[in-house]
Design a protein around this motif. Structure first.
Motif, PDB file in Angstrom:
ATOM      1  N   ILE A 332      12.111   3.323  -8.278  1.00 57.72           N
ATOM      2  CA  ILE A 332      11.044   2.372  -7.922  1.00 57.72           C
ATOM      3  C   ILE A 332       9.841   3.140  -7.388  1.00 57.72           C
ATOM      4  N   LEU A 333      10.106   4.089  -6.497  1.00 54.44           N
ATOM      5  CA  LEU A 333       9.017   4.886  -5.932  1.00 54.44           C
ATOM      6  C   LEU A 333       8.395   5.795  -6.990  1.00 54.44           C
ATOM      7  N   ALA A 334       9.209   6.274  -7.947  1.00 61.16           N
ATOM      8  CA  ALA A 334       8.676   7.128  -9.009  1.00 61.16           C
ATOM      9  C   ALA A 334       7.689   6.357  -9.880  1.00 61.16           C
ATOM     10  N   TYR A 335       8.053   5.139 -10.276  1.00 63.75           N
ATOM     11  CA  TYR A 335       7.124   4.342 -11.088  1.00 63.75           C
ATOM     12  C   TYR A 335       5.923   3.894 -10.267  1.00 63.75           C
ATOM     13  N   SER A 336       6.127   3.744  -8.968  1.00 67.90           N
ATOM     14  CA  SER A 336       4.993   3.466  -8.093  1.00 67.90           C
ATOM     15  C   SER A 336       3.996   4.622  -8.125  1.00 67.90           C
ATOM     16  N   THR A 337       4.519   5.859  -8.085  1.00 71.17           N
ATOM     17  CA  THR A 337       3.643   7.024  -8.173  1.00 71.17           C
ATOM     18  C   THR A 337       2.899   7.048  -9.491  1.00 71.17           C
ATOM     19  N   LEU A 338       3.616   6.780 -10.595  1.00 71.73           N
ATOM     20  CA  LEU A 338       2.965   6.710 -11.912  1.00 71.73           C
ATOM     21  C   LEU A 338       1.809   5.724 -11.891  1.00 71.73           C
ATOM     22  N   SER A 339       2.047   4.563 -11.304  1.00 69.86           N
ATOM     23  CA  SER A 339       1.028   3.519 -11.264  1.00 69.86           C
ATOM     24  C   SER A 339      -0.185   3.944 -10.440  1.00 69.86           C
ATOM     25  N   GLN A 340       0.074   4.533  -9.278  1.00 72.31           N
ATOM     26  CA  GLN A 340      -1.032   4.958  -8.416  1.00 72.31           C
ATOM     27  C   GLN A 340      -1.816   6.108  -9.041  1.00 72.31           C
ATOM     28  N   LEU A 341      -1.115   7.011  -9.722  1.00 74.66           N
ATOM     29  CA  LEU A 341      -1.818   8.082 -10.431  1.00 74.66           C
ATOM     30  C   LEU A 341      -2.703   7.515 -11.530  1.00 74.66           C
ATOM     31  N   GLY A 342      -2.206   6.478 -12.191  1.00 70.87           N
ATOM     32  CA  GLY A 342      -3.032   5.820 -13.196  1.00 70.87           C
ATOM     33  C   GLY A 342      -4.319   5.265 -12.603  1.00 70.87           C
ATOM     34  N   LEU A 343      -4.225   4.667 -11.416  1.00 70.41           N
ATOM     35  CA  LEU A 343      -5.434   4.171 -10.743  1.00 70.41           C
ATOM     36  C   LEU A 343      -6.396   5.311 -10.429  1.00 70.41           C
ATOM     37  N   MET A 344      -5.851   6.440  -9.977  1.00 74.51           N
ATOM     38  CA  MET A 344      -6.714   7.592  -9.660  1.00 74.51           C
ATOM     39  C   MET A 344      -7.419   8.114 -10.909  1.00 74.51           C
ATOM     40  N   VAL A 345      -6.676   8.227 -12.010  1.00 74.81           N
ATOM     41  CA  VAL A 345      -7.270   8.703 -13.264  1.00 74.81           C
ATOM     42  C   VAL A 345      -8.314   7.704 -13.762  1.00 74.81           C
ATOM     43  N   MET A 346      -8.009   6.426 -13.651  1.00 74.97           N
ATOM     44  CA  MET A 346      -8.965   5.392 -14.029  1.00 74.97           C
ATOM     45  C   MET A 346     -10.246   5.514 -13.208  1.00 74.97           C
ATOM     46  N   ALA A 347     -10.096   5.815 -11.924  1.00 80.29           N
ATOM     47  CA  ALA A 347     -11.264   5.957 -11.053  1.00 80.29           C
ATOM     48  C   ALA A 347     -12.105   7.163 -11.451  1.00 80.29           C
ATOM     49  N   VAL A 348     -11.461   8.244 -11.912  1.00 85.02           N
ATOM     50  CA  VAL A 348     -12.227   9.406 -12.388  1.00 85.02           C
ATOM     51  C   VAL A 348     -13.078   9.011 -13.579  1.00 85.02           C
ATOM     52  N   GLY A 349     -12.468   8.313 -14.541  1.00 84.93           N
ATOM     53  CA  GLY A 349     -13.219   7.896 -15.720  1.00 84.93           C
ATOM     54  C   GLY A 349     -14.355   6.946 -15.390  1.00 84.93           C
ATOM     55  N   LEU A 350     -14.090   5.973 -14.514  1.00 83.02           N
ATOM     56  CA  LEU A 350     -15.140   5.023 -14.143  1.00 83.02           C
ATOM     57  C   LEU A 350     -16.241   5.699 -13.334  1.00 83.02           C
ATOM     58  N   GLY A 351     -15.857   6.678 -12.522  1.00 80.68           N
ATOM     59  CA  GLY A 351     -16.841   7.361 -11.690  1.00 80.68           C
ATOM     60  C   GLY A 351     -17.808   8.220 -12.462  1.00 80.68           C
ATOM     61  N   ALA A 352     -17.487   8.515 -13.740  1.00 82.36           N
ATOM     62  CA  ALA A 352     -18.386   9.341 -14.549  1.00 82.36           C
ATOM     63  C   ALA A 352     -19.746   8.672 -14.737  1.00 82.36           C
ATOM     64  N   LYS A 353     -19.782   7.342 -14.678  1.00 83.34           N
ATOM     65  CA  LYS A 353     -21.057   6.628 -14.851  1.00 83.34           C
ATOM     66  C   LYS A 353     -21.987   6.833 -13.663  1.00 83.34           C
ATOM     67  N   THR A 354     -21.393   6.974 -12.482  1.00 81.03           N
ATOM     68  CA  THR A 354     -22.217   7.132 -11.274  1.00 81.03           C
ATOM     69  C   THR A 354     -22.254   8.575 -10.784  1.00 81.03           C
TER      70      THR A 354
END
Length: 651
Positions: A332-354
């Motif tokens: 459960i915690l492992a998939y939680s980490t996967l999910s949170q890492l996905g949010l971090m990677v998503m934030a990198v991509g979105l942050g490229a605009k600003t």
């Protein structure tokens, strides 16, 4: 005179920073090899040796951060190997990102090692465990401090080797050996792309020095021309492997076969953090002008950052859905980490605009604290329940393990994003960036927050409340102080670290001179972007209420499984991604191997190598028949040759 004094002071300060940075890097390595050579059989001394090294490294990192903050300094490099115009160096770079990450790696590493003295005290390979942990910390510190891509890649591979050794630490178990090989091979796929990306940047930009590359990209955003998008994606492949992004995510859940302290270190501050940190370190690649080769012309108008955003968002949602129906506490915690890492990677991509990736790095730092605490808390539960990991065979642990329960509950609140805990502020930054850049991904972030709160509340309600459902839970008791003390220490940053202006500190790195919000921290999210803050808080409350309605009455089995039917089975089996790989990738790999073997055996070795050698051998045998040693034969052949020449001449 005053100017000369200022210059002299700056030189002396830079020298001190360099000395501290080199000491922080080298200490864990010295302890790792010192343990293996000097104290291979002394369990107590080997543990003390390694713990002291990482603790001193943390104190030096803390000193470096407090005294020099985000000051940008490059340590004098060692010239390693000049090859064909490339001057390979071993050098260190310090700035806001690296100094903050140094504290996270060494701080979590120190607590994990202290915790391990209790968790691993009966293990027969106690000394090997601590020595390998120190090697792991050293490898991650090399990534954090690397000032060039070649050095970063070398330490990147060292992290892979260290994780292989630790995931498969209990190599007697076939599942542990398989998990370590799976992690190693999956990461080689991503690392191959990473290596190609590094070579592409070197050939196009002419340097691998990160500071020099950044300066070149600032001066000329179109530096890579039509290869910018492809080079960015190849670099991202390295992060896909280390930070377990879809479709290279399959190794991380299986990595739970290693000891729980290893899981805490991998998920909090070392291996999976390396990918996101690398993206933030090379963020300038994704803010530059994007282009594609002619063969990829269909991607014109789509930036590498957009693709990264999509992969990160999908990984975050996909992993969160799977976690809803997992029963193993560590998975459960492992998939939680996967999910949170996905949010971090998503934030990198979105942050490229600003031009600002601070939201991703901010969440990486806060996540390190509460995820380490959650994994160590899970280890405490597993240890108390005699190595039982199924949450449906637990229950009633709240009263039996009060310290573990309260720290685990605090970590759950931080991970879910409940104010005033750290996760709320860092996750709110991501939601705010998503709301500004793309409402679709804002919706993804909100939905992931709902699911995160749901499955973590499910874990807490099932494992800690109700009555014991198994013999291990019935006889459980609080873990020793060597295991609970690190939990209590980690509770402090999990609760309060976001009360410090870390977001503004990191934003100042990506956008120097960027306006800050002063001391408005605790209520900042509601003042700066109230829509994102309200939706984030609402998602937490909705997720908890949904979980409480299903699991609040302490059921003996999961009521959601019957409601979801076949979907529940698919979620439990991780949507059969591993089976798909076994059914497609493995046979394809075997087919290609057989084709390569046939080409090598029959064409290269058979026809080319052995064929040429056979022709030479036959010709040699024929000529040898002519060399008889008989004078009469030689005279006959000479006469025949002369007659043949005369006949040819007459014609």
């Amino acid at each position: 005179m005053e100017h000369a004094a200022v210059v002299q002071h700056a030189v002396e300060s830079g020298s001190k920073i360099q000395d501290l940075a080199w000491a922080i890097l080298i200490l864990p390595l010295v302890m790792a090899f010192g343990t293996a050579v000097l104290t291979p059989k002394n369990r107590t001394l080997s543990a003390a040796f390694n713990i002291s090294g990482v603790v001193v490294a943390f104190l030096l990192s803390f000193t470096l951060f407090c005294v020099y903050g985000g000051q940008s300094v490059d340590a004098t490099p060692f010239h390693w190997l000049p090859v064909a115009g490339l001057d390979a160096e071993i050098g260190l770079h310090l700035d806001a990102l690296s100094t903050l990450m140094l504290m996270a790696v060494t701080g979590v590493g120190s607590l994990v090692m202290i915790y391990s003295t209790g968790y691993m005290h009966e293990d027969r390979s106690y000394t090997r465990f601590f020595s390998t942990l120190s090697l792991f910390v050293f490898s991650m510190l090399g990534i954090v401090l690397a000032n060039n891509l070649l050095m970063l890649f070398v330490f990147w591979e060292l992290v892979g080797v260290s994780s292989y050794l630790l995931i498969g630490f209990w190599y007697e178990k076939p599942s542990a050996g398989d998990a370590s090989k799976k992690a190693f091979l999956t990461n080689r796929i991503g690392d191959f792309g990473f290596m190609l990306g590094i070579l592409a940047i070197w050939s196009l930009a002419g340097t691998l020095d990160i500071a020099a590359l950044k300066a070149k990209f600032v001066a000329n955003p179109a530096l890579l021309g039509p290869w910018a998008g492809l080079a960015g994606l190849l670099i991202f492949m390295g992060a896909m492997g280390k930070s377990a992004q879809f479709p290279l995510h399959v190794w991380l859940p299986d990595a739970m076969e290693g000891p729980t302290p290893v899981s805490a270190l991998i998920h909090a501050a070392t291996m999976v953090a390396a990918g996101v940190y690398m993206l933030c370190r090379l963020f300038f690649l994704y803010t530059a002008t994007a282009g594609w080769p002619a063969a990829l012309g269909f991607l014109d108008g789509v930036s590498a950052a957009t693709i990264i955003t999509c992969i990160g968002g999908f990984t975050a949602l996909f992993a969160a859905v799977i976690a809803v129906q997992q029963d193993d506490i560590k998975r459960i915690l492992a998939y939680s980490t996967l999910s949170q890492l996905g949010l971090m990677v998503m934030a990198v991509g979105l942050g490229a605009k600003t031009g600002d990736a601070s939201a991703s790095m901010y969440h990486l730092v806060t996540h390190a604290g509460f995820k380490a605490m959650l994994f160590l808390g899970a280890g405490s539960v597993i240890h108390a329940c005699h190595h039982e990991q199924d949450i449906w065979k637990m229950g009633g642990l709240r009263s039996k393990m009060p310290k573990t329960f309260w720290t685990f509950a605090l970590g759950t609140a931080a991970l879910a994003g409940l104010p005033p805990f750290s996760g709320f502020y860092s996750k709110d930054e991501i939601l705010a960036v998503a709301l500004e850049a793309n409402p679709i991904f804002f919706g993804v972030g909100v939905l992931v927050t709902v699911l995160t709160t749901f499955y973590m509340s499910r874990l807490v309600l099932v494992a800690f409340f109700g009555k014991p459902r198994g013999e291990g839970a019935d006889h459980a008791h609080e873990s020793p102080s060597s295991m609970t003390l690190p939990l209590l220490v980690l509770a402090v940053p999990s609760a309060f670290i976001a009360w410090l202006p870390l977001g503004e500190f990191l934003s100042g790195h990506f956008k120097p001179g960027h306006a800050t919000h002063g001391g408005d921290i605790l209520f900042g999210p509601f003042n700066h972007n109230p829509i994102a803050a309200v939706f984030g808080l609402g998602a937490v409350l909705f997720g908890f209420s949904l979980a409480y309605s299903l699991y609040g009455k302490a059921p003996t089995q999961d009521p959601l499984s019957a409601k979801l039917g076949l979907l529940s089975q698919a979620m439990r089996n991780r949507f059969y991604i591993d089976e798909i790989y076994d059914g497609i990738v493995v046979p394809l790999h075997n087919l290609l191997s057989q084709i390569a073997d046939a080409i090598d055996r029959w064409l290269i070795a058979g026809l080319a190598v052995r064929g040429l050698s056979g022709v030479v051998e036959i010709a040699g045998r024929a000529l040898r028949l002519v060399q008889t040693g008989s004078i009469q034969t030689y005279a006959f052949l000479f006469t025949a040759g002369v007659l043949l020449i005369v006949l040819l001449a007459l014609k």
